[in-house]
Enzyme design. Structure first.
Site, mmCIF file in Angstrom:
data_model
loop_
_atom_site.group_PDB
_atom_site.id
_atom_site.type_symbol
_atom_site.label_atom_id
_atom_site.label_comp_id
_atom_site.label_asym_id
_atom_site.label_seq_id
_atom_site.Cartn_x
_atom_site.Cartn_y
_atom_site.Cartn_z
ATOM 1 N N GLU A 283 37.606 52.019 38.918
ATOM 2 C CA GLU A 283 38.038 50.714 38.392
ATOM 3 C C GLU A 283 37.425 50.452 37.018
ATOM 4 O O GLU A 283 38.104 50.054 36.083
ATOM 5 C CB GLU A 283 37.645 49.620 39.393
ATOM 6 C CG GLU A 283 37.423 48.253 38.808
ATOM 7 C CD GLU A 283 38.613 47.363 38.896
ATOM 8 O OE1 GLU A 283 39.704 47.794 38.496
ATOM 9 O OE2 GLU A 283 38.434 46.230 39.349
ATOM 10 N N THR B 38 43.029 43.145 31.172
ATOM 11 C CA THR B 38 41.766 42.549 31.622
ATOM 12 C C THR B 38 40.666 42.692 30.570
ATOM 13 O O THR B 38 39.906 41.742 30.321
ATOM 14 C CB THR B 38 41.316 43.211 32.939
ATOM 15 O OG1 THR B 38 42.320 42.974 33.923
ATOM 16 C CG2 THR B 38 39.994 42.645 33.427
HETATM 17 N N1 HSE Z 1 36.951 38.891 37.622
HETATM 18 C C1 HSE Z 1 37.798 39.662 36.753
HETATM 19 C C2 HSE Z 1 38.110 38.848 35.509
HETATM 20 C C3 HSE Z 1 39.056 40.024 37.479
HETATM 21 O O1 HSE Z 1 38.431 37.675 35.670
HETATM 22 O O2 HSE Z 1 38.020 39.393 34.421
HETATM 23 C C4 HSE Z 1 40.052 40.765 36.641
HETATM 24 O O3 HSE Z 1 41.249 40.946 37.379
#
Ligand code: HSE
Length: 326
Positions: free
Chosen positions: A144, A197
């Site tokens: 990941e 992301t």
């Molecule tokens: N916790 C992570 C973020 C999840 O918000 O960047 C990304 O899917």
């Protein structure tokens, strides 16, 4: 935590090929940036790991991604997780990997985490099923983090273990499975948009104001209590993100209106799923979830001119599961 469920009826370690499903997940759930995640029943990714002549990862194919997921094992989340399992077990075995993407790319539904989880679980089962869930999570996180460029476990943990999971960072990370109300149904609208992301994390910076921290940790603690107590008023109060969502809202055209539409349609709470662009809503029952999903899709069309895919799902208690061992 124990081992991964198998529906094959076959003991691990005796197979030539293992197929695993790992579900999508909604992470953050408002205040739980990088620490809360909830597994959905669908969509999900499937990974097949087969014994193959040679040593290490001898082939890697990907379907369902429109040719966009890297097929270089050093850049592919599932392959990196498989390699993590091989390394941990000291196995010189050769494996061929097939990744079948069911989760849309850059959707905020934990797609790279699901691929990594499915790869780790399949490789482990193919070899001898020796790794426990914490070790599997660590292998999945190799995939990941290197695969998506972002280091967080709040998608991989629920995709692996199922349910609503609090994940505590550290080595090893600790997964804490928590209850959700039985009647809770999650509605998700996934608009035809993408948010990477890594970029959505970069805009957050490294610090937060003290006031935002006080709101955030109060709401995170409150949400855990609310789920235990099945207290819907407290759920509504606590699914609020004082840190990431305000900074990211501008990445998702129409976000504020979409969220408001879900609440007006009867959802108890709503917010950005992970880093978006998907928007989730927590609802009391199927009918409320259907109404919220329809309202969100309509708002995305009116505000941003984009179609949405809808997911309506209970909490997936099982997480990753072995579908076939041959
Ligand atoms: N916790 C992570 C973020 C999840 O918000 O960047 C990304 O899917």
């Amino acid at each position: 935590m124990g081992r991964v469920a198998s529906s094959s009826g076959r003991p691990p370690g005796s197979a030539r090929s293992v197929r695993v499903f790992a579900p999508a997940s909604v992470s953050n759930l408002g205040p739980g940036f990088d620490i809360f995640g909830l597994a959905l029943e669908r969509p999900g990714d499937e990974v097949v790991v087969r014994a193959a002549p040679g040593s290490g990862i001898v082939s890697l194919t990907v379907t369902g991604d429109g040719g966009r997921v890297p097929t270089d094992p050093l850049r592919n989340a599932a392959a990196l997780a498989v390699q993590g399992v091989l390394d941990r077990l000291g196995a010189g075995a050769g494996v061929a990997i097939e990744v079948h993407k069911g989760i849309p790319l850059a959707s905020g539904l934990g797609g790279s985490a699901a691929s990594a989880v499915a790869g780790a679980v399949a490789a482990d089962a193919l070899l001898d099923g020796a790794l426990d869930r914490t070790a599997l999570l660590e292998c999945a996180l190799i995939g990941e983090s290197k695969g998506s460029g972002a280091d967080h476990a709040d998608n991989a943990a629920p995709s692996l273990a199922g349910g609503f999971v609090l994940v505590l960072q550290g080595r090893p990370p600790r997964m804490v499975q928590l209850p959700t109300p039985e009647e809770m149904v999650v509605a998700v609208a996934h608009p035809a948009l993408e948010v990477e992301t890594l970029g959505a994390r970069t805009i957050l910076g490294d610090t937060i104001p003290l006031g935002a921290g006080i709101l955030q940790w109060g709401n995170a603690a409150g949400l855990v209590a609310a789920f235990f107590r099945k207290d819907w008023d407290l759920i509504a109060r606590c699914v609020r993100d004082a840190v990431a969502e305000p900074a990211r809202a501008g990445l998702v055209p129409g976000f504020h209106r979409v969220k408001a539409a879900a609440l007006e349609a009867g959802a108890v709470a709503a917010g950005l799923s992970g880093s978006g662009p998907s928007v989730f809503a927590l609802c009391r029952g199927q009918l409320a979830a259907e109404a919220a999903a329809a309202a969100m899709a309509e708002a995305f069309m009116l505000e941003a001119g984009v179609e949405s895919d809808i997911v309506i799902s209970g909490t997936n208690a099982a997480g990753a599961r072995i579908l076939e061992m041959e």
